[in-house]
Design a protein around this motif. Structure first.
Motif, PDB file in Angstrom:
ATOM      1  N   ARG A  92       0.849  -1.191   0.000  1.00 34.19           N
ATOM      2  CA  ARG A  92       0.000   0.000   0.000  1.00 34.19           C
ATOM      3  C   ARG A  92       0.883   1.239   0.000  1.00 34.19           C
ATOM      4  O   ARG A  92       2.025   1.218   0.453  1.00 34.19           O
ATOM      5  CB  ARG A  92      -0.924   0.019   1.226  1.00 34.19           C
ATOM      6  CG  ARG A  92      -0.206   0.149   2.559  1.00 34.19           C
ATOM      7  CD  ARG A  92      -1.188   0.112   3.710  1.00 34.19           C
ATOM      8  NE  ARG A  92      -0.531   0.267   4.991  1.00 34.19           N
ATOM      9  CZ  ARG A  92      -0.820   1.213   5.882  1.00 34.19           C
ATOM     10  NH1 ARG A  92      -1.745   2.097   5.610  1.00 34.19           N
ATOM     11  NH2 ARG A  92      -0.188   1.285   7.033  1.00 34.19           N
ATOM     12  N   TYR A 128     -10.165  -2.856   1.615  1.00 31.78           N
ATOM     13  CA  TYR A 128      -9.380  -4.066   1.840  1.00 31.78           C
ATOM     14  C   TYR A 128      -9.545  -5.041   0.681  1.00 31.78           C
ATOM     15  O   TYR A 128      -8.582  -5.689   0.247  1.00 31.78           O
ATOM     16  CB  TYR A 128      -9.811  -4.748   3.138  1.00 31.78           C
ATOM     17  CG  TYR A 128      -9.452  -4.029   4.414  1.00 31.78           C
ATOM     18  CD1 TYR A 128      -8.312  -3.239   4.503  1.00 31.78           C
ATOM     19  CD2 TYR A 128     -10.253  -4.157   5.544  1.00 31.78           C
ATOM     20  CE1 TYR A 128      -7.983  -2.596   5.681  1.00 31.78           C
ATOM     21  CE2 TYR A 128      -9.923  -3.523   6.732  1.00 31.78           C
ATOM     22  CZ  TYR A 128      -8.795  -2.734   6.798  1.00 31.78           C
ATOM     23  OH  TYR A 128      -8.464  -2.110   7.968  1.00 31.78           O
ATOM     24  N   LEU A 257      -6.846   3.109   5.274  1.00 32.11           N
ATOM     25  CA  LEU A 257      -6.154   2.589   4.110  1.00 32.11           C
ATOM     26  C   LEU A 257      -6.411   3.518   2.932  1.00 32.11           C
ATOM     27  O   LEU A 257      -7.538   3.635   2.460  1.00 32.11           O
ATOM     28  CB  LEU A 257      -6.634   1.176   3.779  1.00 32.11           C
ATOM     29  CG  LEU A 257      -6.109   0.565   2.481  1.00 32.11           C
ATOM     30  CD1 LEU A 257      -4.598   0.419   2.551  1.00 32.11           C
ATOM     31  CD2 LEU A 257      -6.765  -0.781   2.217  1.00 32.11           C
TER      32      LEU A 257
END
Length: 339
Positions: A92, A128, A257
């Motif tokens: 990421r 995710y 995220l």
């Protein structure tokens, strides 16, 4: 020469033709090892004799390695020679940093863990999922704390709607059958990785899968009942043997995220929108106001939820903004700096 015992051990770690096909005549005498721990100044691999600290160059950047990587090692001095190409890679982009932060390599199944309480967040789970899809791992949603929720079926239904043919498992991480429930993804030669917020039961699941207890177990922490947020108990990634013959990688809790470089992953999560877009009148349709938009027609007919389209648009725009673009003349393109 690899003994039968060593060959079986390597197979349990996930060694396959994908990796053996990368070996050349120059690699004669070297042995394959799998990275179990990555630290700032050292790398450790797992072996039949336990963890072995590798001999590495002072110039080596350990951040270029991930737990789960396969490397070739000189058995005489445990010296790292080279890393093999990865089959899958979870990574990421971290806000304010250049490049990608490596998560885990050569993972077969990503367990996306969330609990049946305020931690359950559809938009975050879709992020995710996009990460898992882009890494070409198999995503599985694991719903924990099911014993404390009065409406588990509703959580399960929302999770299954995240992506077509998505596996969803409901369990109590502290129950005796937690490990066996995840048996289909934790067999011989399989590698699992867990991702999710702090306090949802990831470390508890790792302990159950690996049969860890006492001083050898992963530390676990509770959650604040008012907002279901947990304390960070796992601070580094690590590789653990599972009782079923496979291996599991725990990861630090991650509530936020930021998506980037996951266009294909997003398209797979929102496959119904991707497929509808093929029937739009305009190839560059934004699915907002254009005439002949098949996506907007699906929203009007009730076959596509408007909030689902809104979340797709947020992820698409964020991914476009965060993904570095190449610019410049053909044959001399450079990475465009982001503002």
């Amino acid at each position: 020469m690899t003994t039968d015992h060593e060959a079986t051990f390597l197979a349990s770690l996930g060694w396959s033709e994908f990796f053996s096909d990368q070996l050349t005549d120059d690699d004669h005498g070297l042995i394959p090892r799998r990275i179990a721990e990555v630290h700032r100044s050292r790398l450790s691999v797992t072996s039949l004799d336990g963890l072995i600290r590798l001999t590495i160059s002072h110039q080596l950047n350990t951040s270029e390695f991930a737990v789960g990587d396969w490397v070739l090692v000189d058995p005489d001095d445990d010296r790292l020679v080279r890393r093999l190409e990865r089959r899958t890679l979870l990574q990421r982009r971290v806000e304010g940093r250049q490049g990608q932060q490596l998560g885990a390599a050569n993972v077969d199944t990503l367990l996306i863990v969330t609990s049946c309480n305020a931690d359950f967040n559809v938009a975050r789970l879709e992020r995710y999922m996009a990460l898992a899809n882009q890494a070409e791992t198999t995503p599985v949603i694991v719903l924990t704390k099911a014993d404390l929720a009065p409406d588990v079926a509703e959580y399960e239904a929302q999770a299954k709607a995240l992506q077509r043919d998505l596996a969803v498992v409901v369990l109590n991480a502290k129950s005796e059958d937690a490990a066996s429930t995840l048996g289909p993804w934790s067999g011989f030669g399989q590698t699992l990785a867990l991702i999710g917020s702090s306090g949802v039961g990831k470390s508890t699941l790792v302990n159950a899968l690996a049969g860890l207890s006492g001083e050898g177990s992963q530390a676990t922490g509770g959650i604040r009942e008012r907002d279901a947020k947990g304390r960070h108990t796992t601070t580094a990634r690590s590789l653990h043997a599972m009782e079923g013959g496979g291996w599991v990688i725990d990861t630090p809790g991650m509530r936020t995220l930021h998506v980037s470089d996951v266009q294909e992953g997003i398209e797979q999560v929102f496959s119904e929108i991707t497929e509808l877009a093929e029937h739009c009148r305009f190839r560059d349709c934004t699915h907002d106001h254009e005439p002949g938009c098949a996506v907007q027609a699906a929203v009007k007919s009730g076959t596509l939820a408007p909030e689902r389209l809104a979340r797709w648009r947020v992820l698409r725009d964020e991914n476009d903004k965060n993904t570095p673009k190449m610019t410049g003349p053909k044959g001399n393109k450079v990475l465009q700096k982001r503002r």
